[in-house]
Design a protein around this motif. Sequence first.
Motif, short mmCIF file in Angstrom:
data_model
loop_
_atom_site.label_atom_id
_atom_site.label_comp_id
_atom_site.label_asym_id
_atom_site.label_seq_id
_atom_site.Cartn_x
_atom_site.Cartn_y
_atom_site.Cartn_z
N ARG A 199 0.85 -1.19 0.00
CA ARG A 199 0.00 0.00 0.00
C ARG A 199 0.88 1.24 0.00
O ARG A 199 1.75 1.37 0.87
CB ARG A 199 -0.88 -0.02 1.25
CG ARG A 199 -1.86 1.13 1.33
CD ARG A 199 -2.92 0.83 2.36
NE ARG A 199 -3.74 1.99 2.63
CZ ARG A 199 -4.87 1.97 3.31
NH1 ARG A 199 -5.30 0.83 3.82
NH2 ARG A 199 -5.57 3.07 3.51
N TRP A 252 -9.04 -1.82 0.74
CA TRP A 252 -8.29 -2.73 1.62
C TRP A 252 -9.20 -3.82 2.18
O TRP A 252 -8.87 -4.99 2.18
CB TRP A 252 -7.63 -1.90 2.73
CG TRP A 252 -6.70 -2.68 3.61
CD1 TRP A 252 -6.97 -3.18 4.85
CD2 TRP A 252 -5.35 -3.04 3.32
NE1 TRP A 252 -5.87 -3.83 5.35
CE2 TRP A 252 -4.86 -3.76 4.43
CE3 TRP A 252 -4.51 -2.83 2.23
CZ2 TRP A 252 -3.57 -4.28 4.48
CZ3 TRP A 252 -3.22 -3.34 2.28
CH2 TRP A 252 -2.76 -4.05 3.40
N ASN A 286 -7.41 -6.78 0.14
CA ASN A 286 -6.14 -7.12 0.79
C ASN A 286 -5.82 -8.59 0.60
O ASN A 286 -6.65 -9.46 0.88
CB ASN A 286 -6.21 -6.78 2.28
CG ASN A 286 -4.90 -7.06 2.98
OD1 ASN A 286 -3.83 -7.08 2.35
ND2 ASN A 286 -4.95 -7.28 4.28
N ASP A 313 -3.09 4.80 -2.40
CA ASP A 313 -4.01 5.57 -1.57
C ASP A 313 -3.86 7.05 -1.89
O ASP A 313 -2.85 7.66 -1.57
CB ASP A 313 -3.68 5.30 -0.08
CG ASP A 313 -4.62 6.04 0.87
OD1 ASP A 313 -5.38 6.91 0.41
OD2 ASP A 313 -4.57 5.72 2.08
#
Length: 363
Positions: free
Chosen positions: A5, A162, A166, A174
């Motif tokens: 991320r 997420w 994920n 992001d």
Amino acid sequence: MVTERIIIEDTHRIDAGKLERAAEILREGGLVAFPTETVYGLGANALDEEAAKKIYAAKGRPSDNPLIAHIADFSDLKPLVAEIPAAAGKLMEAFWPGPLTLIFPKSDAVPYGTTGGLDTVAVRMPSDPVAMTLIRLAGVPVAAPSANTSGRPSPTTADHVWQDMNGKIDMIVDGGPVGIGVESTIIDVSGEYPVILRPGAITQEMAGEVLGMEIGLDPAITGDGPMNADVKPKAPGMKYKHYAPKGDLTIVEGVPSRVIAAINELTRQCEAHGQKAAVIATEENMGKYQCGHVSCIGTRAREETIAANLFDILRKMDDMGVDVIYSESFYNGGLGQAIMNRLLKAAGHQVIDANTGEHKHCL
Ligand code: AMP
Ligand code: MG
């Protein structure tokens, strides 16, 4: 799979170096979720059928539901399409980059794996600076449906992505919460007359003004036409259930005082039966509900606040574990057309008319 991320702090002065790895993943056939001005997209190389397959797998999306190819420059369009109809040219000039997807006859370069087997291709040029920079760096058109598990509300923050993705995708970029909050308007310009397949922030009125004509809505949206509920959707994706929260959602329409009274009575009954009930309310009416859980979706004075909060609210209903949800209804014109389209799908088209008490099935 470990999902990386990365955060783009200043989306106005993007450090392109930070997006290099994301662009590389896309070129190599991997999956990267990224912000656009509408919702977060789950990106893959649109020209790579194997990469497109990974999108369907990560989302649990039926493979006949076509993907939208995202481009960053006007010159990226020509290789993807067989023809650019005059109406498309006008709409692109007026609304690209922006929240408008157009359906063209496809070129041979676009694999059927991205178009759900169709001879047409959906293309959009997003205006979000993170999306633009990433697509440009990748150097390929990026197929990007909403980055949610199929059927769940679309993601408007990286946290939503997420929750759903994920461990299933390579990277999430992001860029903070999105601006618009409902997916792009889709207009089919491949036929004799342009037709709106999905309402969005580019409204029917806005597009009609640019083309100097009234643009129709696909019968699958309006329920009009000779076959009514049996109308075959033009876009395969239109037949799928969408956005549904786990709780049972019903929209209550009618004059405001009646809507409030009806929702108060309905939630009182639910609570009396030990069910956890919630209300989706506008700022204007927040204080008038007696239910234990009242969530504010925005203000009627600025419809764009309602669009921006819609999917987040539906996800919060899941987080709270509510059994039953009642929502106020919204004006079905302008941006309200997009809001009601999503809300009705989320509610499985269940509507109560507070003026008459009638339960209806509305498209
Ligand atoms: P999304 O789920 O936001 O990625 O939007 C994808 C939707 O775009 C699909 O579900 C279809 O409704 C529409 N779409 C994409 N490609 C086409 C196409 N070639 N023809 C018609 N609709 C399309
Ligand atoms: Mg979607």
